[in-house]
Scaffold this active site. Structure first.
Site, PDB file in Angstrom:
ATOM      1  N   ASP A 112      14.962 -12.057 -33.117  1.00 53.10           N
ATOM      2  CA  ASP A 112      15.775 -11.041 -32.449  1.00 53.10           C
ATOM      3  C   ASP A 112      17.067 -11.616 -31.895  1.00 53.10           C
ATOM      4  OD1 ASP A 112      14.033 -12.448 -30.719  1.00 53.10           O
ATOM      5  OD2 ASP A 112      14.316 -10.973 -29.129  1.00 53.10           O
ATOM      6  N   GLU A 161      11.456 -11.810 -28.849  1.00 50.89           N
ATOM      7  CA  GLU A 161      11.195 -12.896 -27.894  1.00 50.89           C
ATOM      8  C   GLU A 161      11.997 -12.699 -26.610  1.00 50.89           C
ATOM      9  OE1 GLU A 161      11.831 -16.258 -25.513  1.00 50.89           O
ATOM     10  OE2 GLU A 161      13.442 -15.596 -26.865  1.00 50.89           O
ATOM     11  N   GLU A 162      13.143 -12.017 -26.718  1.00 50.26           N
ATOM     12  CA  GLU A 162      14.075 -11.939 -25.599  1.00 50.26           C
ATOM     13  C   GLU A 162      13.750 -10.850 -24.582  1.00 50.26           C
ATOM     14  OE1 GLU A 162      16.263 -14.028 -24.936  1.00 50.26           O
ATOM     15  OE2 GLU A 162      16.908 -15.041 -26.776  1.00 50.26           O
TER      16      GLU A 162
END
Length: 397
Positions: free
Chosen positions: A81, A139-140
């Site tokens: 991402d 992931e963010e």
């Protein structure tokens, strides 16, 4: 050892890996929105052959390479991402989407793992057990894609897992390793302070939520300073304050936001109570009320000692001891920790700092980029780990 052949293949496809990275960089997608990114990854994987490909979630991809010889299951993970940042680089391959860019290296991680999958997919006969390639979304953004993928079963029967992260504070060619605590747990919180509002000329007739918020901010600094053992790293930071719109009136409400980070799960567990105790006491003393919304984030990330030593030996045997850097823990956070609830693993840093190529900007900066030469180091490192894993059957006994 298979790695000599695999390394030769890595050198042969390194330009392809760079092309993949630039493709991802041009077309970044935010967390939970990686529709085109995941579709492109799946398309590439299907072209390699010998892989069992699935979509554990709508925007993630997993490929399984089952060897012809018995053995254990090794997983490799890459995040895919991007971030809500407007890119300021002037590259030919700069982001084509306003206010979205790959400012943390995930475009490189995905490309490196594609390269590993491409090489190993042609080595089915020599693979013992299974190699599992996880292309993870989000992931963010908490709660994170890793948690969703674990719930979807991507870690079922996995014996160990590795991930790489290109990093701009480590020189290109360097490899950073650390056993034990590597990254902290990251919790977020919102505080709402409610007064009564009123005219600024008559403060005695109002409950001033702004002055109460100021006292809350000051007193919250005592949470870490006076409630946590100073030998246990932790930080509480207030990062948001919202309230008021006029010059002559007190707002009825002020909202604060912040984060608490620690390597200690017990400290994380008791933090909501400590914060609430302080803010409730301050608010009550001034006639205001308060509400706390505490949002647990990613767990602390702990690298397995045996797997870190395993990775160190693999790096030294091929690259030499000079490439290794003993890094320090950071209070940053990473949802790779979710996988480690299911199997031991190691999170490895690959240096990407090169001032001549302006790849020394910090992560999440609008000028962030990677030294693409570092991708070759990452590609070879993962291949060396797989090769060594294939030939070290009693590692975790």
């Amino acid at each position: 050892m298979e790695h000599e052949t695999w390394i030769a293949q890595a050198e042969a496809i390194k330009e392809q890996v760079v092309e993949w990275r630039r493709h991802f960089h041009r077309q970044p997608e935010l967390s939970f929105q990686e529709v085109q990114t995941s579709a492109y990854i799946e398309e590439q994987l299907r072209g390699f052959g010998n892989l069992q490909i699935s979509r554990p979630t709508p925007t993630s991809v997993m490929a399984r390479l089952k060897g012809e010889q018995p053995g254990r299951v090794l997983a490799l993970r890459a995040d895919i991402d991007a971030l809500p940042i407007h890119e300021e680089n002037q590259f030919e391959f700069a982001s084509q989407t306003d206010n979205v860019m790959h400012a943390c290296g995930h475009d490189s991680h995905a490309s490196i793992l594609l390269g590993v999958a491409k090489i190993l997919s042609g080595e089915k006969r020599s693979i013992r057990g299974e190699v599992r390639f996880i292309f993870q979304h989000a992931e963010e953004q908490v709660p994170g894609g890793a948690e969703q993928l674990v719930e979807a079963g991507v870690m079922d029967n996995v014996d160990a897992i590795f991930a790489l992260h290109l990093i701009s504070w480590l020189d290109t060619g360097k490899i950073g390793l650390l056993a034990g605590p590597v990254m902290a747990g990251n919790d977020a919180f919102d505080i709402t302070i409610t007064g009564s509002g009123g005219h600024a000329a008559y403060p005695h007739q109002a409950v001033d939520a702004i002055s109460v918020a100021a006292q809350v901010i000051v007193n919250l600094q005592h949470v870490v300073a006076r409630h946590i053992d100073p030998l246990r790293p932790a930080v509480l930071s207030l990062t948001q304050i919202h309230g008021g719109s006029g010059y002559n009136s007190f707002p009825e409400q002020v909202k604060l936001g912040g984060t608490f980070r620690s390597f200690d799960q017990s400290e994380r567990n008791r933090m909501p109570g400590l914060i609430h105790q302080i803010i409730d006491g301050v608010a009550t003393a001034h006639g205001a009320t308060c509400e706390l919304d505490y949002q647990p984030g990613y767990r602390p990330l702990y690298n397995d000692t045996k797997l870190v030593e395993f990775a160190r030996e693999a790096a030294v045997d091929y690259f030499g001891a000079d490439v290794l850097e003993q890094i320090q823990p950071t209070l940053g956070a990473e949802d790779f920790s979710a996988y480690l609830r299911k199997a031991p693993g190691a999170f490895i840093y690959i240096g990407s700092r090169n001032g001549a190529k302006e790849s020394d900007f910090p992560h999440h900066h609008p000028r962030f980029t990677v030294d693409e030469d570092a991708m070759e180091t990452g590609l070879k490192m993962l291949l060396l780990l797989v090769d060594r894993w294939q030939n070290t059957q009693n590692l975790l006994d």
